[in-house]
Scaffold this motif. Structure first.
Motif, mmCIF file in Angstrom:
data_model
loop_
_atom_site.group_PDB
_atom_site.id
_atom_site.type_symbol
_atom_site.label_atom_id
_atom_site.label_comp_id
_atom_site.label_asym_id
_atom_site.label_seq_id
_atom_site.Cartn_x
_atom_site.Cartn_y
_atom_site.Cartn_z
ATOM 1 N N LEU A 165 -6.526 81.568 31.858
ATOM 2 C CA LEU A 165 -7.015 81.035 33.123
ATOM 3 C C LEU A 165 -8.283 80.216 32.876
ATOM 4 C CD1 LEU A 165 -6.548 84.198 35.364
ATOM 5 C CD2 LEU A 165 -4.950 82.312 34.996
ATOM 6 N N SER A 166 -8.564 79.240 33.759
ATOM 7 C CA SER A 166 -9.715 78.343 33.548
ATOM 8 C C SER A 166 -10.406 78.042 34.877
ATOM 9 C CB SER A 166 -9.263 77.028 32.898
ATOM 10 O OG SER A 166 -8.383 76.316 33.756
ATOM 11 N N GLY A 167 -11.655 77.614 34.762
ATOM 12 C CA GLY A 167 -12.464 77.147 35.887
ATOM 13 C C GLY A 167 -13.260 75.926 35.453
ATOM 14 N N THR A 168 -13.610 75.072 36.419
ATOM 15 C CA THR A 168 -14.312 73.827 36.094
ATOM 16 C C THR A 168 -15.602 73.708 36.922
ATOM 17 O OG1 THR A 168 -13.050 72.587 37.742
ATOM 18 C CG2 THR A 168 -12.180 72.632 35.492
ATOM 19 N N ALA A 169 -16.479 72.879 36.429
ATOM 20 C CA ALA A 169 -17.718 72.539 37.134
ATOM 21 C C ALA A 169 -18.040 71.080 36.838
ATOM 22 C CB ALA A 169 -18.886 73.425 36.695
ATOM 23 N N THR A 170 -18.709 70.426 37.813
ATOM 24 C CA THR A 170 -19.076 69.015 37.681
ATOM 25 C C THR A 170 -20.566 68.920 37.376
ATOM 26 O OG1 THR A 170 -17.356 68.354 39.241
ATOM 27 C CG2 THR A 170 -19.138 66.780 38.837
ATOM 28 N N VAL A 171 -20.891 68.113 36.390
ATOM 29 C CA VAL A 171 -22.289 67.890 36.008
ATOM 30 C C VAL A 171 -22.582 66.405 36.200
ATOM 31 C CG1 VAL A 171 -24.019 68.094 34.200
ATOM 32 C CG2 VAL A 171 -22.146 69.749 34.322
ATOM 33 N N ASN A 172 -23.526 66.106 37.134
ATOM 34 C CA ASN A 172 -23.966 64.727 37.368
ATOM 35 C C ASN A 172 -25.201 64.455 36.521
ATOM 36 O OD1 ASN A 172 -21.955 64.179 39.320
ATOM 37 N ND2 ASN A 172 -23.192 65.167 40.911
ATOM 38 N N ILE A 173 -25.051 63.571 35.578
ATOM 39 C CA ILE A 173 -26.107 63.297 34.601
ATOM 40 C C ILE A 173 -26.688 61.920 34.891
ATOM 41 C CG2 ILE A 173 -26.664 63.064 32.153
ATOM 42 C CD1 ILE A 173 -24.288 64.873 31.550
ATOM 43 N N THR A 174 -28.021 61.874 34.945
ATOM 44 C CA THR A 174 -28.751 60.617 35.192
ATOM 45 C C THR A 174 -29.565 60.269 33.961
ATOM 46 O OG1 THR A 174 -28.903 61.082 37.551
ATOM 47 C CG2 THR A 174 -30.420 59.447 36.667
ATOM 48 N N LEU A 175 -29.486 59.007 33.565
ATOM 49 C CA LEU A 175 -30.304 58.533 32.450
ATOM 50 C C LEU A 175 -31.698 58.205 32.971
ATOM 51 C CD1 LEU A 175 -27.904 56.181 30.446
ATOM 52 C CD2 LEU A 175 -28.427 58.595 30.066
ATOM 53 N N LEU A 176 -32.699 58.826 32.365
ATOM 54 C CA LEU A 176 -34.085 58.572 32.753
ATOM 55 C C LEU A 176 -34.586 57.308 32.080
ATOM 56 C CD1 LEU A 176 -35.561 62.170 32.509
ATOM 57 C CD2 LEU A 176 -34.667 60.994 34.524
ATOM 58 N N ASP A 177 -35.441 56.578 32.838
ATOM 59 C CA ASP A 177 -35.906 55.289 32.346
ATOM 60 C C ASP A 177 -36.994 55.452 31.287
ATOM 61 O OD1 ASP A 177 -35.990 52.327 32.592
ATOM 62 O OD2 ASP A 177 -38.055 52.741 33.208
ATOM 63 N N VAL A 178 -36.953 54.605 30.310
ATOM 64 C CA VAL A 178 -38.023 54.442 29.330
ATOM 65 C C VAL A 178 -38.379 52.964 29.296
ATOM 66 C CG1 VAL A 178 -37.330 56.428 27.946
ATOM 67 C CG2 VAL A 178 -36.414 54.153 27.403
ATOM 68 N N ASN A 179 -39.558 52.660 28.806
ATOM 69 C CA ASN A 179 -40.019 51.272 28.805
ATOM 70 C C ASN A 179 -39.403 50.537 27.620
ATOM 71 O OD1 ASN A 179 -41.330 48.947 29.420
ATOM 72 N ND2 ASN A 179 -43.359 49.631 28.790
ATOM 73 N N ASN A 180 -38.185 50.109 27.847
ATOM 74 C CA ASN A 180 -37.473 49.374 26.793
ATOM 75 C C ASN A 180 -37.134 47.957 27.219
ATOM 76 O OD1 ASN A 180 -35.643 50.258 28.724
ATOM 77 N ND2 ASN A 180 -33.938 50.290 27.291
ATOM 78 N N SER A 181 -37.586 47.558 28.463
ATOM 79 C CA SER A 181 -37.298 46.203 28.954
ATOM 80 C C SER A 181 -38.607 45.477 29.201
ATOM 81 C CB SER A 181 -36.478 46.259 30.245
ATOM 82 O OG SER A 181 -35.234 46.904 30.016
ATOM 83 N N PRO A 182 -38.885 44.376 28.549
ATOM 84 C CA PRO A 182 -40.130 43.623 28.760
ATOM 85 C C PRO A 182 -40.064 42.827 30.064
ATOM 86 C CG PRO A 182 -38.768 42.519 27.135
ATOM 87 C CD PRO A 182 -38.068 43.795 27.456
ATOM 88 N N PRO A 183 -41.227 42.525 30.668
ATOM 89 C CA PRO A 183 -41.241 41.698 31.887
ATOM 90 C C PRO A 183 -40.955 40.243 31.546
ATOM 91 C CG PRO A 183 -43.488 42.220 31.213
ATOM 92 C CD PRO A 183 -42.570 42.988 30.287
ATOM 93 N N ARG A 184 -40.306 39.576 32.505
ATOM 94 C CA ARG A 184 -39.947 38.176 32.285
ATOM 95 C C ARG A 184 -40.121 37.400 33.598
ATOM 96 N NH1 ARG A 184 -40.755 39.319 27.930
ATOM 97 N NH2 ARG A 184 -39.389 39.319 26.089
ATOM 98 N N PHE A 185 -40.734 36.196 33.505
ATOM 99 C CA PHE A 185 -40.824 35.291 34.656
ATOM 100 C C PHE A 185 -39.466 34.617 34.866
ATOM 101 C CE2 PHE A 185 -45.436 35.316 33.654
ATOM 102 C CZ PHE A 185 -45.902 35.654 34.918
ATOM 103 N N ASN A 186 -39.147 34.349 36.142
ATOM 104 C CA ASN A 186 -37.900 33.646 36.447
ATOM 105 C C ASN A 186 -38.002 32.159 36.148
ATOM 106 O OD1 ASN A 186 -36.675 36.008 37.351
ATOM 107 N ND2 ASN A 186 -37.389 35.719 39.454
ATOM 108 N N PHE A 187 -39.231 31.616 36.253
ATOM 109 C CA PHE A 187 -39.423 30.185 36.018
ATOM 110 C C PHE A 187 -40.581 30.000 35.045
ATOM 111 C CE2 PHE A 187 -38.049 30.865 40.406
ATOM 112 C CZ PHE A 187 -36.852 30.162 40.418
#
Length: 775
Positions: A243-265
């Motif tokens: 016999l078996s049972g299941t569970a749902t795990v909602n996983i969120t990726l936490l942000d780290v500073n890996n994206s540099p800022p950029r001007f659009n123009f």
């Protein structure tokens, strides 16, 4: 055999084959055997009662009918039906029942081990006829044998977990745990194995522990932030059929500073009006950062450019924008375009991802200054002028200058804000800005005058004000005088050369150096002399002794006080010296003349009688005083103003003056009334003049009304403003009250005395005049 018997036999066979140690045992006594004791003696054992261990019963019985448990039997039972078996304890009579004749035990319903794993009961055998206990009560246990009838269950249906983005493979996410209600000590019914049904290939789970870990390296939150993972827990060690049972795990990726800022123009264009105030915002620029939270926080700065001294940039933390601020005043006529090189940088850097940088960006900002119509600009922020206090009216004080800073220069006119010059002491040339005085100034009244000068474009309404401070320079135009009122006396028995008073002086002028006063007597005085102390004080000394109140009760001593400024100013102040009677120590005893009169032989009653006589004579002279006529001479044709000192009728007095006469400018020479005689008609003849649209009267009144409304010195309540405008040949002519009659005939003014107190003064004037005329 029936199906029930077959099931019972199979159950017993299962128990005997697989659970031999748990089978029930009936111990019967063996007669005739006496085991020896430790001393070698033979011991005779008494009859022993029945004993058994445990019964086993499968849970969740699915067969029909009652479930057979086991059989109880006593060796006292000869199977003649005389023995009765009795069952007591857990569930006796409800869950379990016993056949009292055969001792067979049955379960009346299906049992669940997870509800109750064992039951403790007690059984005994008795004689049905006599009730004698054949077998004493003995306890035994019925254990419920477990089967795999419960599936694994997680503590939650849904779990929330998080893990930083860019994590390595195998990074811990969370641990999930499931439980199985089946018996862990029997078989694999409660042995669980975890597996992942959904969420691969991003995550994995450890089969034995339920620990979830990352399965892919460098997962980027900006690409995908949320993941849903389904974990399964299966019993029977994960084998088929478990016999078996299941569970749902909602996983969120936490942000780290890996994206540099950029001007659009690379280039931004902003506009700013030259009238923008220092500290005001011109516009804003914004860079994008795919990170969130503090990892997306940015800081803006100006690297270089020809506008870095004129503009600054501040960071709006809420919007993460760079706001351009005016640092210095702008001038369209001086410079119209500025350029700035702006940089944006992350404020929170993560050294682990520095290889993904640089975490900054640059852009060019071009700011264009727009022209606006500016008010005139004075050459100074304020002006300070000086003028002598004796300067004549019209004397120039100084000149202010303003210009129109626009590309097209407009002429400028100058005015004085009369709210700052209520006394109208100054005037200004509207063309060249020269300030002059209208009245003679007095430094002793006010040393400084602070006025505001307005410069206004002739072709527009824009204006600018500048403060002008005018200092009044002192001129020696005030003579020194006594510093106070002196009460000076001299004793009758005084000696020559004795000091009777020390005097000093004050001067409202302010010389460049300290005051220096010179004291002297206007003429040589035989009684007193003055000695200048040369410290702005002087001493009054006696020239002789032997003063007498009978000869002279007081002396007037003129003292000349001069200053040393240019031009020299001097004044004569009179010092009154009273002669007093003093004791031998020079202390004043009395200075009044009453003692002298008494010494002359006049009594107090005589003095009072003389005083009363003087008062009576004075009153008689006042009654006989001739009253002055209202008009001194008939040749005096000027208007004469008579103050009645009485309150008028207020707003309800509608007969005081008829404004209609102002509305007819035609000249009518008839019935002109003289201004130099007493009115002789109570109600003069009035001509009804035609009402015309007299624009000159209306314009004049409107002009005067506007002047009074804008006058800062006007009182803060309703008041009557007399314009005294008669127009061209007006019928009204002069509004003097002397023209209230048409003829010079005599009239009886006695009725004025009956009009009450408000007309008492008028009645006294006219009735008194008539009495004088008759006389």
């Amino acid at each position: 055999a029936t199906k029930e018997k077959v099931a019972q036999c199979l159950t017993m066979c299962f128990i005997n084959l697989f659970l031999p140690s748990f089978s029930s045992t009936l111990i019967r006594p063996v007669p005739g055997i006496s085991p020896p004791d430790k001393d070698g003696r033979t011991l005779h054992r008494t009859k022993r009662g029945w004993m058994w261990n445990s019964f086993f019963l499968l849970e969740e019985w699915t067969g029909s009918g009652k479930q057979y448990v086991g059989k109880l039997h006593s060796d006292m039972d000869t199977e003649d039906g005389s023995v009765k078996y009795v069952l007591t304890g857990d569930g006796a009579g409800t869950i379990f029942e016993i056949d009292e004749n055969s001792g067979d035990i049955h379960a009346t319903r299906r049992l669940d081990r997870e509800e109750k794993a064992s039951y403790t009961l007690s059984a005994k055998a008795i004689n049905k006829t006599s009730g004698q206990v054949l077998e004493r009560a003995s306890d035994f246990i019925i254990k419920i044998h477990d089967i795999n009838d419960n599936e694994p269950k997680f503590s939650k249906d849904t779990y929330l977990a998080s893990v930083p983005e860019m994590s390595n493979v195998g990074a811990f996410v969370m641990k999930v745990l499931a439980t199985d209600a089946d018996d862990e000590s029997y078989g694999n019914s409660a042995r669980l194995v975890y597996s992942i049904l959904q969420g691969q290939p991003y995550f994995s789970v450890e089969p034995d522990t339920g620990v979830i870990r990352t399965a892919l390296p460098n997962m980027i939150r900006e690409n995908r932030e949320h993941y849903q993972v389904v974990i399964q827990a299966k019993d029977m060690a994960g084998q088929m059929g478990g016999l078996s049972g299941t569970a749902t795990v909602n996983i969120t990726l936490l942000d780290v500073n890996n994206s540099p800022p950029r001007f659009n123009f690379s280039v931004y264009t902003l506009n700013a009006f030259e009238s923008a105030e220092v500290g005001s915002s011109v516009g804003s620029i914004k860079a994008n950062d795919a990170d969130t939270g503090e990892n997306a926080e940015m800081w803006y700065s100006i690297l270089d450019g020809d506008g870095q001294d004129v503009f600054s940039i501040v960071t709006d933390a809420a919007r993460q924008e760079g706001v351009i601020i005016v640092k210095k005043p702008l001038d369209y006529e001086s410079k119209r375009i500025y350029s700035l090189n702006v940089q944006v940088t992350n404020t929170h850097l993560d050294r682990r991802f520095s290889h993904l940088g640089p975490f900054s960006d640059t852009a060019t900002v071009k700011i264009t200054v727009k022209d606006v119509d500016e008010p005139p600009v004075f050459g100074r922020s304020h002006y300070i002028f000086e003028v002598d206090e004796d300067a004549p009216p019209g004397k120039s004080v100084g000149t202010v200058s303003a210009r129109d800073p626009d590309a097209i220069n407009h002429l400028v006119k100058y005015t004085i804000d009369r709210h700052t010059d209520l006394e109208r002491l100054f005037n200004i040339d509207s063309n060249n800005g020269t300030i002059s005085i209208l009245q003679t100034l007095d430094r002793e009244t006010s040393k400084w005058h602070n006025i505001s000068v307005l410069a206004t474009e002739i072709s527009g309404s824009l204006q600018t004000r500048v403060p002008v401070f005018i200092k009044v320079r002192d001129v020696n135009d005030n003579a020194p005088e006594f510093a106070m009122y002196y009460e000076t006396f001299v004793c009758e028995n005084v000696k020559a050369g004795q000091l009777i008073q020390t005097i000093s002086a004050v001067d409202t002028d302010e010389p460049l150096v300290a005051h220096k006063f010179v004291f002297s007597l206007s003429t040589v005085n035989p009684n007193f002399t003055i000695f200048d102390n040369e410290d702005n004080t002087a001493r009054i000394l006696t020239r002789r002794g032997g003063f007498s109140r009978q000869e002279m009760s007081s002396y007037l001593l003129p003292v000349v006080i001069s200053d040393n400024d240019y031009p020299i100013q001097s004044s004569t102040s009179t010092l009154t010296v009273r002669v007093c009677a003093c004791d031998s120590r020079g202390k004043v005893q009395t200075c009044s003349t009453e003692a002298l009169l008494l010494s002359a032989g006049l009594s107090t009653g005589a003095l009072v009688a003389i005083l009363l006589l003087i008062v009576v004579l004075f009153a008689a002279l006042r009654r006989q005083k001739k009253k002055e006529p209202l008009i001194i001479s008939k040749e005096d044709v000027r208007d004469n103003v008579v103050s009645y000192n009485d309150e008028g009728g207020g707003e309800e007095d509608t007969q005081a003056f008829d404004i209609g006469t102002l509305r007819n400018p035609e000249v009518i020479d008839t019935n002109k009334m003289r201004r130099d005689i007493i009115p002789e008609m109570l109600f003069p003849f009035r001509r009804v003049s035609p009402i015309k649209d007299n624009t000159d009267v209306r314009d004049f009144i409107n002009s005067r009304l506007q002047e009074n409304d804008s006058d800062p010195t006007a009182p803060p309540y309703d008041s009557l403003a007399t314009y005294a405008y008669e127009g061209n040949g007006s019928l009204a002519e002069s509004l003097s009250s002397l023209e209230s009659t048409a003829t010079e005939g005599d009239q009886d003014f006695d009725y004025l005395s009956h009009w009450g107190p408000p007309f008492k003064k008028l009645a006294d004037m006219y009735i008194g005049k008539e009495t004088h005329r008759e006389t």
